[in-house]
Design a protein around this motif. Structure first.
Motif: not given
Length: 178
Positions: A107-110, A112-117, A121-126, A150-154
């Motif tokens: 996890p990188l940041a939260i 407004d209720g959105e967690l950035t993860v 790899s791109t396979a794990w992001a998918t 919500r999740l924001k996956i990078q």
């Protein structure tokens, strides 16, 4: 000659010990004028028990409180619970999402209720995008329902010549490798 010096002799102002003696004498006089209260036999300690209230072996409000209880009360009073719940997501990440996912995503940041993860790899992001509902359910069960909505996956990050969210556009470092 002053007004207090009628006979030429002045009396010094009363000192603290003189005031204490006068107060004690007044209290004794007041006690003598009041009728004595008759205390029945066997109840002499009842008045002192009320006055002292010794703490028993059980816990009461005067005992030292655990640090966690005091910290949670302060957080509740100052409205920090939402921020602390967000911090628990970072602290309990491996238990919330499972060891396998925690190994490949962080996890990188939260905000407004959105967690950035961020995934390894791109396979794990998918894969994380496919498992998004299960991850949100695990976080809601472990920390609270409204902490992460919500999740924001990078994918993996690559080096960028853009430094920061506000940068000046221009030619950039095209000429650095000569």
């Amino acid at each position: 000659m002053t007004q207090g010096d009628a006979g030429g002799e002045s009396t010094p102002p009363p000192r603290g010990s003189d005031l204490a003696r006068a107060a004690l004498a007044a209290a004794r006089q007041a006690a003598k004028s009041n009728p004595k209260r008759v205390v029945p036999r066997g109840t002499a300690g009842a008045g002192s028990r009320k006055r002292r209230r010794w703490s028993s072996s059980g816990a009461d409000e005067r005992d030292p409180q655990p640090l966690g209880r005091l910290a949670s009360r302060i957080a509740r009073e100052r409205g920090w619970q939402e921020n602390l719940a967000g911090g628990q997501v970072f602290g309990k990440w491996a238990t919330l999402v499972g060891a396998n996912i925690a190994e490949h995503a962080k996890p990188l940041a939260i905000k407004d209720g959105e967690l950035t993860v961020q995934a390894d790899s791109t396979a794990w992001a998918t894969q994380l995008r496919v498992l998004q509902r299960q991850i949100l359910a695990g976080i809601a069960a472990g920390v609270g329902r409204d902490v992460v909505t919500r999740l924001k996956i990078q994918g993996p990050s690559t080096p960028s010549w853009r430094y920061g969210p506000r940068h000046v556009s221009g030619r950039g470092p095209r000429d650095t490798y000569g």
